[in-house]
Design a protein around this motif. Structure first.
Motif, mmCIF file in Angstrom:
data_model
loop_
_atom_site.group_PDB
_atom_site.id
_atom_site.type_symbol
_atom_site.label_atom_id
_atom_site.label_comp_id
_atom_site.label_asym_id
_atom_site.label_seq_id
_atom_site.Cartn_x
_atom_site.Cartn_y
_atom_site.Cartn_z
ATOM 1 N N SER A 191 -14.531 -4.953 -4.044
ATOM 2 C CA SER A 191 -13.131 -5.344 -4.272
ATOM 3 C C SER A 191 -12.832 -6.678 -3.605
ATOM 4 C CB SER A 191 -12.184 -4.284 -3.693
ATOM 5 O OG SER A 191 -12.159 -3.144 -4.486
ATOM 6 N N PRO A 192 -11.946 -7.456 -4.206
ATOM 7 C CA PRO A 192 -11.532 -8.708 -3.567
ATOM 8 C C PRO A 192 -10.878 -8.414 -2.213
ATOM 9 C CG PRO A 192 -10.736 -8.581 -5.829
ATOM 10 C CD PRO A 192 -11.293 -7.241 -5.490
ATOM 11 N N PRO A 193 -10.915 -9.360 -1.289
ATOM 12 C CA PRO A 193 -10.375 -9.107 0.055
ATOM 13 C C PRO A 193 -8.869 -8.879 0.097
ATOM 14 C CG PRO A 193 -10.991 -11.417 -0.198
ATOM 15 C CD PRO A 193 -11.482 -10.695 -1.422
ATOM 16 N N ASN A 194 -8.154 -9.284 -0.933
ATOM 17 C CA ASN A 194 -6.704 -9.099 -0.928
ATOM 18 C C ASN A 194 -6.265 -7.771 -1.568
ATOM 19 O OD1 ASN A 194 -7.422 -10.021 -3.518
ATOM 20 N ND2 ASN A 194 -5.472 -11.074 -3.813
ATOM 21 N N ARG A 195 -7.202 -6.994 -2.091
ATOM 22 C CA ARG A 195 -6.863 -5.660 -2.611
ATOM 23 C C ARG A 195 -6.847 -4.711 -1.421
ATOM 24 N NH1 ARG A 195 -10.528 -2.774 -7.078
ATOM 25 N NH2 ARG A 195 -9.004 -3.370 -8.640
ATOM 26 N N VAL A 196 -5.681 -4.149 -1.134
ATOM 27 C CA VAL A 196 -5.532 -3.309 0.062
ATOM 28 C C VAL A 196 -5.506 -1.817 -0.237
ATOM 29 C CG1 VAL A 196 -4.469 -5.120 1.454
ATOM 30 C CG2 VAL A 196 -3.011 -3.626 0.059
ATOM 31 N N ALA A 197 -5.379 -1.446 -1.499
ATOM 32 C CA ALA A 197 -5.381 -0.021 -1.849
ATOM 33 C C ALA A 197 -5.678 0.161 -3.329
ATOM 34 C CB ALA A 197 -4.032 0.618 -1.532
ATOM 35 N N TYR A 198 -6.319 1.282 -3.625
ATOM 36 C CA TYR A 198 -6.582 1.678 -5.007
ATOM 37 C C TYR A 198 -6.433 3.194 -5.065
ATOM 38 C CZ TYR A 198 -9.186 2.684 -9.286
ATOM 39 O OH TYR A 198 -9.559 3.149 -10.522
ATOM 40 N N PHE A 199 -5.450 3.657 -5.792
ATOM 41 C CA PHE A 199 -5.176 5.083 -5.924
ATOM 42 C C PHE A 199 -5.447 5.531 -7.351
ATOM 43 C CE2 PHE A 199 -2.325 3.531 -2.572
ATOM 44 C CZ PHE A 199 -2.724 4.352 -1.529
ATOM 45 N N LYS A 200 -6.095 6.692 -7.478
ATOM 46 C CA LYS A 200 -6.462 7.205 -8.784
ATOM 47 C C LYS A 200 -6.325 8.721 -8.795
ATOM 48 C CE LYS A 200 -10.335 7.115 -12.009
ATOM 49 N NZ LYS A 200 -11.677 6.580 -12.258
ATOM 50 N N LYS A 215 0.833 -1.204 0.000
ATOM 51 C CA LYS A 215 0.000 0.000 0.000
ATOM 52 C C LYS A 215 0.870 1.258 0.000
ATOM 53 C CE LYS A 215 -3.848 2.319 2.218
ATOM 54 N NZ LYS A 215 -4.930 2.230 3.221
ATOM 55 N N GLN A 216 1.931 1.252 0.796
ATOM 56 C CA GLN A 216 2.853 2.402 0.831
ATOM 57 C C GLN A 216 3.545 2.582 -0.519
ATOM 58 O OE1 GLN A 216 5.280 0.927 4.029
ATOM 59 N NE2 GLN A 216 4.383 2.385 5.488
ATOM 60 N N VAL A 217 3.980 1.478 -1.103
ATOM 61 C CA VAL A 217 4.657 1.546 -2.399
ATOM 62 C C VAL A 217 3.705 2.091 -3.462
ATOM 63 C CG1 VAL A 217 5.777 0.213 -4.240
ATOM 64 C CG2 VAL A 217 6.302 -0.280 -1.840
ATOM 65 N N ALA A 218 2.468 1.594 -3.480
ATOM 66 C CA ALA A 218 1.488 2.055 -4.466
ATOM 67 C C ALA A 218 1.261 3.555 -4.342
ATOM 68 C CB ALA A 218 0.168 1.294 -4.298
ATOM 69 N N ARG A 219 1.091 4.046 -3.135
ATOM 70 C CA ARG A 219 0.850 5.485 -2.924
ATOM 71 C C ARG A 219 2.048 6.296 -3.424
ATOM 72 N NH1 ARG A 219 0.420 10.133 -2.826
ATOM 73 N NH2 ARG A 219 -0.844 11.455 -1.499
ATOM 74 N N ASP A 220 3.243 5.839 -3.114
ATOM 75 C CA ASP A 220 4.451 6.568 -3.514
ATOM 76 C C ASP A 220 4.710 6.499 -5.017
ATOM 77 O OD1 ASP A 220 4.821 7.274 -0.873
ATOM 78 O OD2 ASP A 220 6.394 5.792 -0.505
ATOM 79 N N LEU A 221 4.123 5.520 -5.705
ATOM 80 C CA LEU A 221 4.297 5.420 -7.155
ATOM 81 C C LEU A 221 3.415 6.404 -7.932
ATOM 82 C CD1 LEU A 221 4.534 1.588 -7.832
ATOM 83 C CD2 LEU A 221 6.310 3.305 -8.230
ATOM 84 N N MET A 222 2.350 6.893 -7.310
ATOM 85 C CA MET A 222 1.449 7.803 -8.026
ATOM 86 C C MET A 222 2.214 9.007 -8.581
ATOM 87 S SD MET A 222 -1.613 6.775 -8.400
ATOM 88 C CE MET A 222 -2.511 8.280 -8.757
ATOM 89 N N PHE A 223 1.989 9.302 -9.841
ATOM 90 C CA PHE A 223 2.607 10.396 -10.595
ATOM 91 C C PHE A 223 4.096 10.181 -10.853
ATOM 92 C CE2 PHE A 223 -1.167 12.386 -8.711
ATOM 93 C CZ PHE A 223 -1.827 12.714 -9.879
ATOM 94 N N SER A 224 4.547 8.954 -10.687
ATOM 95 C CA SER A 224 5.933 8.631 -11.033
ATOM 96 C C SER A 224 6.056 8.483 -12.538
ATOM 97 C CB SER A 224 6.351 7.315 -10.371
ATOM 98 O OG SER A 224 6.375 7.448 -8.987
ATOM 99 N N GLY A 225 7.256 8.688 -13.021
ATOM 100 C CA GLY A 225 7.536 8.434 -14.424
ATOM 101 C C GLY A 225 7.838 6.963 -14.627
ATOM 102 N N VAL A 226 7.358 6.417 -15.741
ATOM 103 C CA VAL A 226 7.634 5.027 -16.101
ATOM 104 C C VAL A 226 8.298 5.068 -17.472
ATOM 105 C CG1 VAL A 226 6.664 2.739 -16.477
ATOM 106 C CG2 VAL A 226 5.561 4.293 -14.851
ATOM 107 N N PHE A 227 9.432 4.392 -17.599
ATOM 108 C CA PHE A 227 10.218 4.453 -18.823
ATOM 109 C C PHE A 227 10.646 3.060 -19.256
ATOM 110 C CE2 PHE A 227 10.912 8.193 -16.279
ATOM 111 C CZ PHE A 227 10.733 9.224 -17.180
ATOM 112 N N ASN A 228 10.563 2.797 -20.541
ATOM 113 C CA ASN A 228 11.176 1.613 -21.124
ATOM 114 C C ASN A 228 12.123 2.141 -22.186
ATOM 115 O OD1 ASN A 228 11.975 -0.623 -22.618
ATOM 116 N ND2 ASN A 228 10.088 -1.707 -22.167
ATOM 117 N N TYR A 229 13.404 1.996 -21.910
ATOM 118 C CA TYR A 229 14.449 2.530 -22.775
ATOM 119 C C TYR A 229 15.306 1.379 -23.263
ATOM 120 C CZ TYR A 229 18.619 5.085 -24.191
ATOM 121 O OH TYR A 229 19.664 5.585 -24.906
ATOM 122 N N SER A 230 15.068 0.946 -24.497
ATOM 123 C CA SER A 230 15.887 -0.140 -25.032
ATOM 124 C C SER A 230 16.896 0.349 -26.055
ATOM 125 C CB SER A 230 15.006 -1.232 -25.641
ATOM 126 O OG SER A 230 14.169 -0.712 -26.632
ATOM 127 N N ALA A 231 16.677 1.539 -26.591
ATOM 128 C CA ALA A 231 17.604 2.169 -27.531
ATOM 129 C C ALA A 231 17.194 3.631 -27.669
ATOM 130 C CB ALA A 231 17.557 1.484 -28.886
#
Length: 160
Positions: free
Chosen positions: A147-156, A13-29
């Motif tokens: 939500s399923p019981p194992n979903r602990v957070a949903y950030f939008k 849950k902490q990781v998910a919250r901290d990922l919000m608005f992060s940049g995601v990059f796939n750089y292969s070349a």
């Protein structure tokens, strides 16, 4: 700057919250770069089915793909030692496009990178790529009804 391995070795849950608005990059070349801003993510603390338990317990920061009826869902494991958990990426904004899970898997190569760890290949996450407050955005933290019981957070991300 990218997240180090310790970042992923925390409560999902902490990781998910901290990922919000992060940049995601796939750089292969230099001619093959995909990037976007993460605007929807959820966290899961354990597998419900035995067939999914391995995915939840592999090393923190590992890339994976969860197969569902609606198509593949990109995941990154996140959990403390001796625990289980993962994050699912639900939406990335890439320019004028909003990419859902299936498109994220395809565009950012999750299937090809499955089993490897973030940063040990062509996939990177960077902290807070935008100042979301200045963009008039805020983060909603609310589990969808049913939500399923194992979903602990949903950030939008939504307009403030």
């Amino acid at each position: 700057m990218t997240f180090d391995r310790d970042f992923w070795s925390r409560n999902p849950k902490q990781v998910a919250r901290d990922l919000m608005f992060s940049g995601v990059f796939n750089y292969s070349a230099a001619s093959n770069v995909y990037s976007g801003i993460l605007t929807e993510v959820d966290a899961w603390d354990q597998a419900i089915r035995d067939t999914d338990s391995e995915l939840f317990s592999i090393a923190p920061g590992s890339i994976g793909v969860f197969s569902s009826r609606r198509g593949n869902i990109p995941v990154v494991t996140a959990h403390a030692d001796g625990k289980t958990g993962l994050i699912t990426l639900r939406k990335i904004v890439a320019g004028q496009e909003e990419l859902g899970p299936k498109a994220i898997c395809e565009r950012f190569g999750f299937g090809q990178l499955a089993g490897s760890r973030v940063g040990d290949n062509t996939l990177y996450f960077s902290p807070k790529a935008i100042d979301y407050n200045k963009q008039g955005l805020t983060i909603v933290d609310e589990l969808p009804k049913g939500s399923p019981p194992n979903r602990v957070a949903y950030f939008k991300a939504i307009r403030a």
